[in-house]
Design an enzyme around this catalytic site. Sequence first.
Site, mmCIF file in Angstrom:
data_model
loop_
_atom_site.group_PDB
_atom_site.id
_atom_site.type_symbol
_atom_site.label_atom_id
_atom_site.label_comp_id
_atom_site.label_asym_id
_atom_site.label_seq_id
_atom_site.Cartn_x
_atom_site.Cartn_y
_atom_site.Cartn_z
ATOM 1 C CD GLU A 70 29.077 5.321 -19.161
ATOM 2 O OE1 GLU A 70 30.289 4.766 -19.260
ATOM 3 O OE2 GLU A 70 28.138 5.054 -19.692
ATOM 4 C CG ASP A 87 31.925 6.843 -21.433
ATOM 5 O OD1 ASP A 87 32.083 5.692 -21.074
ATOM 6 O OD2 ASP A 87 30.748 7.005 -22.563
ATOM 7 C CB ILE A 89 33.992 1.224 -22.498
ATOM 8 C CG1 ILE A 89 35.063 0.788 -21.710
ATOM 9 C CG2 ILE A 89 33.977 0.824 -23.934
ATOM 10 C CD1 ILE A 89 34.888 -0.891 -21.568
ATOM 11 C CG ASP A 90 30.835 6.829 -25.923
ATOM 12 O OD1 ASP A 90 30.050 6.996 -25.160
ATOM 13 O OD2 ASP A 90 30.804 7.147 -27.228
ATOM 14 C CB THR A 92 29.203 -0.040 -22.864
ATOM 15 O OG1 THR A 92 29.465 1.211 -22.560
ATOM 16 C CG2 THR A 92 29.552 -1.127 -22.008
ATOM 17 C CG ASP A 215 27.423 9.207 -23.511
ATOM 18 O OD1 ASP A 215 28.019 8.400 -23.254
ATOM 19 O OD2 ASP A 215 26.305 9.412 -23.129
HETATM 20 C C1 LIP Z 1 26.446 5.270 -25.421
HETATM 21 C C2 LIP Z 1 26.729 6.136 -26.646
HETATM 22 C C3 LIP Z 1 25.858 5.581 -27.825
HETATM 23 C C4 LIP Z 1 24.677 6.181 -27.481
HETATM 24 C C5 LIP Z 1 24.001 5.662 -26.007
HETATM 25 C C6 LIP Z 1 24.897 5.520 -25.002
HETATM 26 P P1 LIP Z 1 27.948 4.218 -23.326
HETATM 27 O O1 LIP Z 1 27.542 5.368 -24.321
HETATM 28 O O2 LIP Z 1 27.738 6.755 -26.879
HETATM 29 O O3 LIP Z 1 26.274 6.009 -29.049
HETATM 30 O O4 LIP Z 1 23.638 5.988 -28.435
HETATM 31 O O5 LIP Z 1 22.893 6.727 -25.825
HETATM 32 O O6 LIP Z 1 25.211 6.684 -24.077
HETATM 33 O O7 LIP Z 1 26.997 3.769 -22.622
HETATM 34 O O8 LIP Z 1 28.441 3.185 -24.571
HETATM 35 O O9 LIP Z 1 29.129 4.794 -22.754
#
Ligand code: LIP
Length: 268
Positions: A70, A87, A89-90, A92, A215
């Site tokens: 990412e 990823d 931290i998914d 974030t 993601d």
């Molecule tokens: C996020 C997701 C979140 C989604 C956003 C974003 P990040 O990932 O998991 O649920 O709605 O589009 O992609 O930026 O926290 O890695």
Amino acid sequence: MISRSPTLNVMMAAARKAARGLVRDFGEVEHLQVSMKGPSDFVSSADLKAEKVLRQELEKSRPGYGFLLEEGGEIVGDDRSHRWIIDPIDGTTNFLHGIPHFAISIALERDGEIVAGIVYQPVNDEMFHAEKGGGAFLNERRLRVSARRRIEEAVFATGLPFKGRPNHERSLKEVATVMATCAGIRRFGSAALDMAYVAAGRYEGYWESGIHAWDIAAGVILVREAGGYVTDIDGGTTMLTGGEVLAANDHMHAPLRTMINAARRGKD
Ligand code: LIP
């Protein structure tokens, strides 16, 4: 005790190591919430640190594999067949706000197909893992998608666009159509966990647009190995490249897709 492949063990060990730093940093976020500077810079450095640990650990065990990260983007490896999709931290925004709903997501792609995946939620120590043909698990427990077949009993998750992202109106129409029929919609802010929760039978389905491969890549194999279906919103297979995903149990996949497409055509 379930037996796991060496590859899954490597992925889990890397995630646990990166998670130690993340949990420490997450503890700091609460203090930073009240400071003048705010936690944004701190969180992006936590993200980068976690990604670095994951890359180092995976490279050490599987030298030559490529990466899609990412933060760091595409890194082509000497081994063109294998690529890690990560990823760090998914969720974030949750992390940034001190909300303990975020995860590390690691998938292994072999010749264009996802063959292993883990989604690790460090705060409550939930390790979701799956490997092609080996089933999906939460820690030691085998997972199976939900058996619910009635829409009025179904809970669906989604993601909504935010600042700077397109399709606000369209998303509202989709939500309006689905919420009129089901038991509830959730928007918890981590696509990787949304997919893992479908695999675990907590949600009957999940859909989102504007999503990236990192993601959802691990979630794809989790849902499939738990007996669910994952496609793009048209029922095709472009979810890792086309930015749209729909994952659900076997009974809800088609009805959810029909509702979303009807909402997009302006019918409900
Ligand atoms: C996020 C997701 C979140 C989604 C956003 C974003 P990040 O990932 O998991 O649920 O709605 O589009 O992609 O930026 O926290 O890695």
